[in-house]
Scaffold this motif. Structure first.
Motif, PDB file in Angstrom:
ATOM      1  N   ASN A  27       0.832  -1.219   0.000  1.00 20.03           N
ATOM      2  CA  ASN A  27       0.000   0.000   0.000  1.00 20.03           C
ATOM      3  C   ASN A  27       0.859   1.259   0.000  1.00 20.03           C
ATOM      4  OD1 ASN A  27      -2.365  -1.492  -0.030  1.00 20.03           O
ATOM      5  ND2 ASN A  27      -2.654  -1.375   2.184  1.00 20.03           N
ATOM      6  N   GLU A  30       2.196   1.691  -3.525  1.00 18.14           N
ATOM      7  CA  GLU A  30       1.131   2.130  -4.424  1.00 18.14           C
ATOM      8  C   GLU A  30       0.723   3.572  -4.138  1.00 18.14           C
ATOM      9  OE1 GLU A  30      -1.046  -2.046  -5.598  1.00 18.14           O
ATOM     10  OE2 GLU A  30      -1.789  -0.996  -3.828  1.00 18.14           O
ATOM     11  N   ASP A  31       0.684   3.957  -2.879  1.00 22.41           N
ATOM     12  CA  ASP A  31       0.333   5.337  -2.528  1.00 22.41           C
ATOM     13  C   ASP A  31       1.387   6.327  -3.030  1.00 22.41           C
ATOM     14  OD1 ASP A  31      -1.945   4.380  -1.277  1.00 22.41           O
ATOM     15  OD2 ASP A  31      -1.166   4.630   0.760  1.00 22.41           O
ATOM     16  N   ILE A  35      -0.550   4.321  -8.006  1.00 25.10           N
ATOM     17  CA  ILE A  35      -0.843   3.247  -8.956  1.00 25.10           C
ATOM     18  C   ILE A  35      -1.292   2.003  -8.196  1.00 25.10           C
ATOM     19  CG2 ILE A  35       0.837   3.949 -10.716  1.00 25.10           C
ATOM     20  CD1 ILE A  35       2.625   1.617  -9.515  1.00 25.10           C
ATOM     21  N   LYS A  36      -1.780   1.047  -8.929  1.00 24.25           N
ATOM     22  CA  LYS A  36      -1.943  -0.324  -8.457  1.00 24.25           C
ATOM     23  C   LYS A  36      -0.833  -1.102  -9.140  1.00 24.25           C
ATOM     24  CE  LYS A  36      -5.505  -0.421  -5.770  1.00 24.25           C
ATOM     25  NZ  LYS A  36      -5.257  -0.601  -4.349  1.00 24.25           N
ATOM     26  N   GLU A  39       0.036  -7.468 -10.731  1.00 25.49           N
ATOM     27  CA  GLU A  39      -0.150  -8.626  -9.855  1.00 25.49           C
ATOM     28  C   GLU A  39       1.108  -9.472  -9.734  1.00 25.49           C
ATOM     29  OE1 GLU A  39      -2.012 -10.779  -7.046  1.00 25.49           O
ATOM     30  OE2 GLU A  39      -2.776  -8.925  -7.944  1.00 25.49           O
ATOM     31  N   LYS A  42       3.510  -7.745  -7.392  1.00 26.52           N
ATOM     32  CA  LYS A  42       2.985  -7.866  -6.037  1.00 26.52           C
ATOM     33  C   LYS A  42       3.268  -9.266  -5.474  1.00 26.52           C
ATOM     34  CE  LYS A  42      -1.347  -7.299  -3.486  1.00 26.52           C
ATOM     35  NZ  LYS A  42      -2.752  -6.878  -3.622  1.00 26.52           N
ATOM     36  N   ASP A 104      -1.541   2.691 -19.016  1.00 28.38           N
ATOM     37  CA  ASP A 104      -2.041   1.603 -18.179  1.00 28.38           C
ATOM     38  C   ASP A 104      -1.341   0.266 -18.411  1.00 28.38           C
ATOM     39  OD1 ASP A 104      -3.835   3.315 -16.967  1.00 28.38           O
ATOM     40  OD2 ASP A 104      -5.500   2.766 -18.292  1.00 28.38           O
TER      41      ASP A 104
END
Length: 142
Positions: A27, A30-31, A35-36, A39, A42, A104
């Motif tokens: 988090n 990403e903050d 962004i996210k 996967e 992550k 994206d």
């Protein structure tokens, strides 16, 4: 593909830097970048928060600990000419690996450290999984 990528790392002498990243660590990353994260990135971070592939590969792969990624983001020199990037790794010999945040797709880009510019990309991958597969397939990409 992301499920298999951890197994591929294990089978290819992945050297973990530290314990896995937490959801809070993810988090925070990403903050900071708004962004996210993809996967597969992550999953790698939650398997091992940074590490490297050991072995006799044509292209070394080092993935930074989240703390290193965040510190590098504060370094103006690293991001001066690639401001819409997330630098997440290197080869230990002057090449940096970054996510391209300009769209994206979030492709992975390789740059020479002293000449990191969007018009001077030396390699692109669609995903971290693709990059890892290229490295373990012994493809010279840097």
């Amino acid at each position: 593909m992301t499920k298999d990528i951890i197994e591929i790392l294990k089978q290819n002498n992945w050297d973990a830097n530290s314990k896995p990243a937490t959801i809070d660590d993810i988090n925070q990353l990403e903050d900071r970048f708004i962004i996210k994260i993809p996967e597969d990135y992550k999953q790698v971070l939650m398997f091992s928060n940074g590490g490297s592939l050991r072995g006799d590969f044509q292209t070394p792969l080092i993935i930074y600990h989240i703390d290193e990624v965040l510190v590098l983001h504060e370094e103006f020199d690293y991001y001066q000419d690639v401001p819409e990037s997330l630098i997440f790794g290197a080869d230990g010999g002057g090449t940096i690996y970054a996510y391209d945040l300009r769209d994206d797709q979030m492709r992975i880009l390789f740059f020479r450290l002293g000449d990191a510019r969007y018009d001077n990309i030396i390699y692109e991958a669609e995903s971290l999984s693709d990059l890892i597969l290229d490295v373990v397939s012994n493809k010279k990409i840097n």
